[in-house]
Motif scaffolding. Structure first.
Motif, PDB file in Angstrom:
ATOM      1  N   LEU A  10       0.611  -1.188   0.069  1.00  0.00           N
ATOM      2  CA  LEU A  10      -0.014  -0.113  -0.033  1.00  0.00           C
ATOM      3  C   LEU A  10       0.981   1.373   0.126  1.00  0.00           C
ATOM      4  O   LEU A  10       0.278   2.487  -0.050  1.00  0.00           O
ATOM      5  CB  LEU A  10      -1.023  -0.124   1.051  1.00  0.00           C
ATOM      6  CG  LEU A  10      -1.825  -1.178   1.379  1.00  0.00           C
ATOM      7  CD1 LEU A  10      -2.671  -0.869   2.755  1.00  0.00           C
ATOM      8  CD2 LEU A  10      -2.903  -1.153   0.219  1.00  0.00           C
ATOM      9  N   GLY A  11       2.198   1.139   0.229  1.00  0.00           N
ATOM     10  CA  GLY A  11       3.093   2.165   0.270  1.00  0.00           C
ATOM     11  C   GLY A  11       4.571   1.490   0.492  1.00  0.00           C
ATOM     12  O   GLY A  11       4.664   0.375   0.669  1.00  0.00           O
ATOM     13  N   ASP A  12       5.562   2.306   0.758  1.00  0.00           N
ATOM     14  CA  ASP A  12       6.784   2.152   0.987  1.00  0.00           C
ATOM     15  C   ASP A  12       6.911   1.391   2.456  1.00  0.00           C
ATOM     16  O   ASP A  12       7.831   0.554   2.644  1.00  0.00           O
ATOM     17  CB  ASP A  12       7.707   3.401   1.101  1.00  0.00           C
ATOM     18  CG  ASP A  12       7.973   3.962  -0.299  1.00  0.00           C
ATOM     19  OD1 ASP A  12       7.692   3.114  -1.280  1.00  0.00           O
ATOM     20  OD2 ASP A  12       8.279   5.056  -0.574  1.00  0.00           O
ATOM     21  N   HIS A  13       5.946   1.627   3.482  1.00  0.00           N
ATOM     22  CA  HIS A  13       5.909   1.299   4.740  1.00  0.00           C
ATOM     23  C   HIS A  13       4.941   0.417   5.012  1.00  0.00           C
ATOM     24  O   HIS A  13       4.776   0.207   6.276  1.00  0.00           O
ATOM     25  CB  HIS A  13       6.443   2.303   5.569  1.00  0.00           C
ATOM     26  CG  HIS A  13       7.537   3.188   5.287  1.00  0.00           C
ATOM     27  ND1 HIS A  13       8.820   2.507   5.449  1.00  0.00           N
ATOM     28  CD2 HIS A  13       7.986   4.179   4.445  1.00  0.00           C
ATOM     29  CE1 HIS A  13       9.690   3.372   5.086  1.00  0.00           C
ATOM     30  NE2 HIS A  13       9.118   4.533   4.632  1.00  0.00           N
ATOM     31  N   VAL A  14       3.817   0.050   4.207  1.00  0.00           N
ATOM     32  CA  VAL A  14       2.795  -0.578   4.667  1.00  0.00           C
ATOM     33  C   VAL A  14       2.392  -1.524   3.647  1.00  0.00           C
ATOM     34  O   VAL A  14       2.221  -1.283   2.324  1.00  0.00           O
ATOM     35  CB  VAL A  14       1.288   0.336   4.873  1.00  0.00           C
ATOM     36  CG1 VAL A  14       0.167  -0.354   5.278  1.00  0.00           C
ATOM     37  CG2 VAL A  14       1.970   1.416   5.921  1.00  0.00           C
ATOM     38  N   GLN A  15       2.047  -2.928   3.992  1.00  0.00           N
ATOM     39  CA  GLN A  15       1.739  -3.934   3.294  1.00  0.00           C
ATOM     40  C   GLN A  15       0.470  -4.762   3.831  1.00  0.00           C
ATOM     41  O   GLN A  15       0.514  -5.132   4.887  1.00  0.00           O
ATOM     42  CB  GLN A  15       2.850  -5.072   3.107  1.00  0.00           C
ATOM     43  CG  GLN A  15       2.594  -6.188   2.137  1.00  0.00           C
ATOM     44  CD  GLN A  15       4.114  -7.007   2.207  1.00  0.00           C
ATOM     45  OE1 GLN A  15       4.116  -7.887   3.218  1.00  0.00           O
ATOM     46  NE2 GLN A  15       4.683  -7.001   1.051  1.00  0.00           N
ATOM     47  N   ALA A  16      -0.315  -4.821   2.806  1.00  0.00           N
ATOM     48  CA  ALA A  16      -1.711  -5.883   3.092  1.00  0.00           C
ATOM     49  C   ALA A  16      -1.289  -7.351   2.781  1.00  0.00           C
ATOM     50  O   ALA A  16      -0.538  -7.507   2.029  1.00  0.00           O
ATOM     51  CB  ALA A  16      -2.628  -5.450   2.553  1.00  0.00           C
ATOM     52  N   TYR A  17      -1.877  -8.243   3.864  1.00  0.00           N
ATOM     53  CA  TYR A  17      -1.164  -9.656   3.421  1.00  0.00           C
ATOM     54  C   TYR A  17      -2.344 -10.471   3.948  1.00  0.00           C
ATOM     55  O   TYR A  17      -3.276 -10.214   4.401  1.00  0.00           O
ATOM     56  CB  TYR A  17      -0.038 -10.085   4.315  1.00  0.00           C
ATOM     57  CG  TYR A  17      -0.393 -10.007   5.838  1.00  0.00           C
ATOM     58  CD1 TYR A  17      -0.768 -11.080   6.573  1.00  0.00           C
ATOM     59  CD2 TYR A  17      -0.070  -8.858   6.562  1.00  0.00           C
ATOM     60  CE1 TYR A  17      -1.250 -11.085   7.759  1.00  0.00           C
ATOM     61  CE2 TYR A  17      -0.204  -8.981   7.960  1.00  0.00           C
ATOM     62  CZ  TYR A  17      -0.760 -10.204   8.616  1.00  0.00           C
ATOM     63  OH  TYR A  17      -0.974 -10.077   9.957  1.00  0.00           O
ATOM     64  N   MET A  18      -2.415 -11.611   3.137  1.00  0.00           N
ATOM     65  CA  MET A  18      -3.534 -12.700   3.372  1.00  0.00           C
ATOM     66  C   MET A  18      -2.796 -14.098   3.058  1.00  0.00           C
ATOM     67  O   MET A  18      -2.339 -14.113   2.194  1.00  0.00           O
ATOM     68  CB  MET A  18      -4.730 -12.265   2.588  1.00  0.00           C
ATOM     69  CG  MET A  18      -5.927 -13.437   2.905  1.00  0.00           C
ATOM     70  SD  MET A  18      -5.836 -14.848   1.795  1.00  0.00           S
ATOM     71  CE  MET A  18      -5.947 -13.965   0.010  1.00  0.00           C
ATOM     72  N   GLY A  60      -4.165  -9.361   7.346  1.00  0.00           N
ATOM     73  CA  GLY A  60      -3.972  -8.068   8.003  1.00  0.00           C
ATOM     74  C   GLY A  60      -3.054  -7.220   7.431  1.00  0.00           C
ATOM     75  O   GLY A  60      -2.921  -7.026   6.240  1.00  0.00           O
ATOM     76  N   PHE A  61      -2.425  -6.208   8.204  1.00  0.00           N
ATOM     77  CA  PHE A  61      -1.568  -5.178   7.862  1.00  0.00           C
ATOM     78  C   PHE A  61      -0.509  -5.252   8.452  1.00  0.00           C
ATOM     79  O   PHE A  61      -0.406  -5.365   9.741  1.00  0.00           O
ATOM     80  CB  PHE A  61      -2.232  -3.672   7.809  1.00  0.00           C
ATOM     81  CG  PHE A  61      -3.367  -3.777   6.922  1.00  0.00           C
ATOM     82  CD1 PHE A  61      -3.439  -3.288   5.771  1.00  0.00           C
ATOM     83  CD2 PHE A  61      -4.635  -3.771   7.668  1.00  0.00           C
ATOM     84  CE1 PHE A  61      -4.587  -3.216   4.929  1.00  0.00           C
ATOM     85  CE2 PHE A  61      -5.865  -3.705   6.920  1.00  0.00           C
ATOM     86  CZ  PHE A  61      -5.943  -3.556   5.556  1.00  0.00           C
ATOM     87  N   LYS A  62       0.810  -4.999   7.833  1.00  0.00           N
ATOM     88  CA  LYS A  62       2.058  -5.009   8.716  1.00  0.00           C
ATOM     89  C   LYS A  62       2.843  -3.898   7.895  1.00  0.00           C
ATOM     90  O   LYS A  62       2.702  -3.473   6.546  1.00  0.00           O
ATOM     91  CB  LYS A  62       2.839  -5.954   8.643  1.00  0.00           C
ATOM     92  CG  LYS A  62       3.203  -6.983   7.279  1.00  0.00           C
ATOM     93  CD  LYS A  62       3.878  -8.125   7.304  1.00  0.00           C
ATOM     94  CE  LYS A  62       4.037  -8.885   5.965  1.00  0.00           C
ATOM     95  NZ  LYS A  62       4.863 -10.206   6.169  1.00  0.00           N
ATOM     96  N   GLY A  63       3.919  -3.493   8.671  1.00  0.00           N
ATOM     97  CA  GLY A  63       4.887  -2.310   8.079  1.00  0.00           C
ATOM     98  C   GLY A  63       5.826  -2.077   9.050  1.00  0.00           C
ATOM     99  O   GLY A  63       6.218  -2.651   9.908  1.00  0.00           O
ATOM    100  N   ASP A  64       6.666  -0.798   8.752  1.00  0.00           N
ATOM    101  CA  ASP A  64       7.694  -0.522   9.711  1.00  0.00           C
ATOM    102  C   ASP A  64       7.920   0.854   9.686  1.00  0.00           C
ATOM    103  O   ASP A  64       7.108   1.776   8.715  1.00  0.00           O
ATOM    104  CB  ASP A  64       9.171  -1.104   8.794  1.00  0.00           C
ATOM    105  CG  ASP A  64       9.198  -0.651   7.542  1.00  0.00           C
ATOM    106  OD1 ASP A  64       9.776   0.631   7.194  1.00  0.00           O
ATOM    107  OD2 ASP A  64       8.888  -1.233   6.382  1.00  0.00           O
ATOM    108  N   PHE A  65       8.451   1.571  10.589  1.00  0.00           N
ATOM    109  CA  PHE A  65       8.793   2.666  10.740  1.00  0.00           C
ATOM    110  C   PHE A  65       9.830   3.088  11.447  1.00  0.00           C
ATOM    111  O   PHE A  65      10.661   2.056  12.276  1.00  0.00           O
ATOM    112  CB  PHE A  65       7.530   3.654  11.520  1.00  0.00           C
ATOM    113  CG  PHE A  65       7.419   2.826  12.696  1.00  0.00           C
ATOM    114  CD1 PHE A  65       7.803   3.468  14.024  1.00  0.00           C
ATOM    115  CD2 PHE A  65       6.597   1.781  13.117  1.00  0.00           C
ATOM    116  CE1 PHE A  65       7.534   2.860  15.398  1.00  0.00           C
ATOM    117  CE2 PHE A  65       6.267   1.269  14.288  1.00  0.00           C
ATOM    118  CZ  PHE A  65       6.864   1.780  15.453  1.00  0.00           C
ATOM    119  N   ASN A  66      10.410   4.277  11.507  1.00  0.00           N
ATOM    120  CA  ASN A  66      11.671   4.578  12.457  1.00  0.00           C
ATOM    121  C   ASN A  66      11.338   5.387  13.476  1.00  0.00           C
ATOM    122  O   ASN A  66      10.650   6.410  13.477  1.00  0.00           O
ATOM    123  CB  ASN A  66      12.565   5.400  11.353  1.00  0.00           C
ATOM    124  CG  ASN A  66      14.160   5.372  12.129  1.00  0.00           C
ATOM    125  OD1 ASN A  66      14.262   6.399  12.889  1.00  0.00           O
ATOM    126  ND2 ASN A  66      15.096   4.422  11.751  1.00  0.00           N
TER     127      ASN A  66
END
Length: 957
Positions: free
Chosen positions: A311-319, A389-395
């Motif tokens: 969904l962007g550089d730091h958010v991903q939808a998965y299933m 769900g959704f997963k991602g990363d941040f600093n």
């Protein structure tokens, strides 16, 4: 097996002068979460002892289901279910019990998430990249059930292309055929990935008559006056009956038999008492083995899908999701007809020459309904599982963090069609008062009820008897359903920096809700007062219930030292998990782990964890269902003083339990704790693991590891078997005494056991300990190919069970190195199914893999160590020879060898693999029918098929 316990971490140091940002990015890409922790690490070798089986090793076995593969690990022992288990099996499933603690204490995960169906055979094998097996307690990380360890199935990812596979196999006896087809596809792009597949496999049934070791039910007997001998027989419910004589026919005069029980002479009508019978002996016992199965039939179809979308550089939808439908079944010898199971033969039946009633309170009657056909059941099992769900990363403050918010939904349903059981109500009506109608010349029921057809129960081969029994046999349909919902949120990342590195935190919370319901065919509904139902066997009750659990956890990784003399690194991990159950309350479970590398080549590790398991819905609310336990002894035999366990038993020293003497199963009722009035709480304990990993830099590719482990459990949740109930009551634990029902003093069989209720309760303490070791060596490359060799093993130093710690009734069973026969107290407290338990001290596996260009080959060895059946100490209650306690039967080690070879046809994008499992056709140890429930041996541990050939063709697109 070729299961690797050592993962080789890549060297992340660099002499490049690239920017710090690029270095950080590279480090982020290489961090992973290893099973046993929520902390993301660069190091793959941590404080957690993890066994890894990759996709290549899975394929090299030729197995089509994952349960068959995992059960071969040395750490898996005890009474596990698999498709070789016929009696007490037949669902097509396999159970995984690490450390011998049972499948209920081994947590099954997919990508670190719970699934509703703990049967690994329901997971499509082609969707799995590797299997990680944690052989340590992990309740602080994963919650309930992770006591013996965790089996984590890791899914494939970023798959590109398509692949079609055809599998075929059969035994050296030209039976047990398997076939399978898989199709897998995948596409990966910058936006995400999608992959999926179809998996189908089928295995044919194999009857026990097709193997010499299983074609007969062979029992072993002896006494102080009789040498030990074996005989073919098995059941005292024979085709020609076991009929208790009225007292007036037990003498020595004309027309009398000088014995208590008789059997029909073949060909006789059963109506002439003086000539139609003979005294019942072991030779009259029924050989039930022939029609039983040593391989139950299974057919599976699976669909699976996995996708991600950025969904962007730091958010991903998965299933990821899969659907599995399994058809399976079991087959047993024909049904039993007996007064103990509710049969009543009226004294006024036209066909009753003895003129006395045969019933639970009258004379004893036992027979096998051969003419009604075999007993069987067909299971239709459906499993649906989705994680999304959704997963991602941040600093945050110059530290990378990862987050995951998701939900899981699982649905399980199973329909059971039971066949070959006659309607007991109809049979009893047919066996009621009847007379010969002088007008019609036919025998009719006194009641005149429509459909009532009198028949001769003393000659079940009479055409009228055959017709009546076949008409009474009707199918019954029951259904089970279960739903599991899990909502979770997880986060992990760096907190702050220390001189030795960054302190890492993993934390999360979850909410899990489980519900189950069963619907039982009215013909199988049990009457708790009698333990009987309309169909007389496999009686059950409906179950409905649910619970929820709220959980929160935190795990901190602290690097203490680094790059110092004799302290290459020192790290500490501390974890805690809080769980609040709607059924019993809350619990906290902690973990403390240390990793120490004095030099770069050597890792020392240790872990102390608190473990627990919450009671399941079935443990608490399980309604009564029929069981057929076996007693190895009756403490009331020969008593001269009264005891609460011996109500109705004569105290003149003459009493002998007839079922024990005959080696015959009794009638039992298994139930949850609430029905039996037993309070039930969670079981708790601790797990300890200390070990090392040594990878000498002067021998590239070589690695050794060893771990000493110990675990104890208090208040063990157990289905308390009939033998244990009887022994504990006799020893003075009064809460067990109301569970025992004997025929009263004034009955035809005073003191004989009518039934025993087997409740679920917190029973005693379990202590398990041993050593795991592993070695791997990737040899230097030669002109004639590349070689990798390995060895894995487990030594069990201790497996002790205490039945009632702190009381005078306590007995300590020392199970390590022993086989626990069916009916023994040890087997009755065995952690999981199959009816028996085996705990050899040594288990091992080895492998040698070779590769040269397009060619590859593999040799795999499986080792099951020597063991004993029986003990000189009578307190151990393992008596393998009927009638002669104190005998010990010794069995040597069993070694299986499997080989495979494969070739890649690169121009055709095709690979062909051929293999032989059990190359030398090693037969299982012969344990005798009176000690086992299936095939005179232990199908949980040994191969029953013999030499097995398999082939696979794989085409890639």
């Amino acid at each position: 097996m070729g299961a690797s316990t050592t993962a080789f971490a890549q060297d992340t140091t660099t002499q490049d002068t690239a920017s710090q940002a690029n270095q950080d990015k590279a480090k982020t890409l290489q961090t992973v979460v290893v099973t046993g922790s929520h902390i993301r690490r660069v190091d793959l070798e941590t404080s957690n002892p993890v066994v890894t089986i990759d996709a290549a090793q899975i394929k090299a076995t030729g197995k089509l289901t994952l349960g068959d593969i995992v059960q071969q690990l040395p750490a898996v022992t005890g009474g596990n279910i698999n498709p070789q288990v016929n009696n007490s099996g037949g669902t097509g499933g396999s159970s995984i019990g690490l450390r011998g603690l049972g499948s209920q204490r081994t947590l099954i995960l997919i990508d670190g998430k719970r699934i509703i169906n703990g049967d690994p055979n329901s997971i499509p094998a082609d969707m799995i990249e590797r299997i990680e097996v944690l052989t340590d307690g992990a309740s602080s990380v994963y919650g309930s059930d992770a006591i013996g360890g965790v089996v984590n199935f890791i899914l494939k990812k970023d798959y590109q292309g398509a692949q079609f596979t055809v599998n075929y196999g059969q035994s050296g006896h030209a039976d047990g055929r398997t076939k399978g087809y898989t199709f897998t596809f995948g596409q990966t792009s910058d936006k995400g990935s999608i992959m999926g597949g179809v998996d189908y496999n089928k295995t044919e049934a194999v009857e026990a008559k097709n193997r010499d070791f299983s074609k007969n039910a062979v029992s072993i007997y002896g006494s102080s006056q009789t040498p030990i001998y074996s005989y073919i027989g098995g059941s005292s419910f024979p085709a020609y009956g076991r009929i208790q004589l009225p007292t007036q026919y037990r003498g020595t005069g004309p027309g009398q038999y000088n014995c208590k029980n008789v059997a029909l002479n073949p060909g006789a009508s059963g109506q002439n008492i003086a000539t139609d019978y003979h005294c019942f002996t072991n030779a009259d016992k029924y050989n039930y083995a022939t029609v039983n199965l040593i391989q139950t039939p299974q057919e599976r179809t699976s669909l699976w899908l996995k996708g991600t979308y950025n969904l962007g550089d730091h958010v991903q939808a998965y299933m990821d999701a899969y659907h599995n439908k399994t058809s399976s079944g079991f087959q047993l010898a024909p049904a039993l007809l007996g007064s103990i199971y509710g049969a009543v033969i009226s004294a006024n039946s036209y066909y009753n020459p003895f003129g006395q009633e045969y019933s639970g309170s009258g004379l004893d009657y036992r027979a096998r309904l051969v003419s009604a056909g075999n007993r069987a059941a067909n299971y239709g099992t459906t499993t649906d599982q989705i994680h999304t769900g959704f997963k991602g990363d941040f600093n945050l403050l110059n530290h990378d963090w990862n987050w995951d918010v998701g939900m899981s939904y699982g649905h399980f349903s199973q329909q059971t069609i039971t066949r070959g059981l006659p309607n007991q109500d109809k049979i009893n009506a047919d066996l009621g008062p009847s007379h010969l109608d002088a007008t019609t010349g036919k025998v009719v029921c006194d009641s005149g009820a429509a459909g009532c057809t009198p028949f001769n129960p003393f000659n079940l081969f009479d055409p009228n008897s055959v017709a009546a029994l076949q008409a009474a046999a009707v199918p019954a349909i029951s259904n089970n359903f279960a739903i599991e919902r899990v909502y979770s949120a997880d986060v992990n990342g760096g907190l702050f920096d220390l001189p030795a590195g960054t302190v890492q935190l993993a934390a999360g919370a979850s909410y899990r809700k489980e519900y189950t319901r069963s619907e039982i065919d009215p013909l199988l509904l049990i009457d708790p007062a009698t333990g009987n139902c309309t169909l007389g066997s496999q009686c059950s009750s409906p179950l409905r219930g649910g619970y929820n659990v709220k959980e929160a956890y935190a795990e901190v990784f602290v690097p203490v030292l680094t790059d110092l003399p004799f302290a290459q690194s020192l790290n500490v991990t501390i974890g805690d998990r809080y769980s609040k159950y709607s059924t019993f309350g809350s619990t906290n479970n902690t973990k403390f782990a240390v990793e120490y590398k004095p030099i770069a080549d050597l890792l020392l590790r240790g872990t102390v964890s608190e473990v627990f398991r919450a009671p399941t819905i079935g443990n608490v609310f399980g309604a009564p269902i029929s069981d057929a336990p076996k007693l190895s002894s009756d403490p009331c035999d020969g008593i001269t003083t009264a005891n609460p366990a011996c109500v109705g038993v004569p105290t003149d020293g003459s009493f002998v339990n007839q079922d024990v003497a005959l080696g015959q199963q009794i009638k039992g009722i298994s139930s949850g704790s609430k029905y039996a009035g037993f309070p039930l709480g969670p079981e708790k304990g601790k797990s300890f693991d200390v070990g090392f990993v040594y990878s000498p830099s002067y021998v590239p590719g070589l690695s050794f590891s060893a771990d000493v482990w110990h675990m104890y459990l208090k208040d063990t949740i157990s289905s308390i078997g009939a033998q244990t109930v009887l022994d504990l009551c006799y020893a003075g634990i009064s809460q067990y005494c109301p569970l025992i029902t004997r025929f009263p003093a004034g009955s035809a069989n005073p003191g004989q056991i009518a039934q025993i209720v087997e409740p679920t309760g917190n029973l005693g303490r379990t202590d398990v300990g041993g050593v795991d070791f592993s070695a791997r060596y990737k040899l230097p490359e030669f002109s004639f190919g590349k070689f990798v060799v390995g060895l894995d093993g487990t030594y069990m130093s201790r497996y002790d069970q205490q039945t009632a710690p702190g009381t005078s009734a306590n007995t300590v069973f020392h199970d390590a190195g022993h086989f626990m026969p069916f009916g023994s107290s040890q087997a009755s407290t065995c952690p999981s199914g199959g009816g028996v338990c085996l705990f050899p001290r040594w288990r091992g596996s080895g492998f040698a893999n070779w590769n040269l260009g397009d060619w590859s080959a593999s040799w795999r060895m499986r080792y099951i160590g020597a063991f004993r059946n029986g003990s000189k100490s009578l307190s151990q209650d393992t008596n393998p020879v009927q009638g002669l306690p104190g005998v010990v039967l010794k069995y040597g080690a069993t070694i299986y060898n499997d080989v495979s070879v494969g070739y890649n046809f690169e121009p055709l994008n095709t690979r062909i693999d051929l293999g032989v499992n059990n190359l030398f056709d090693k037969q299982p140890p012969f344990l005798y029918a009176n000690n086992t429930l299936n095939a005179n041996t232990d199908p949980s541990d040994f191969d029953l098929q013999g030499r097995y050939y398999w082939a696979r063709v794989t085409v890639s697109f």
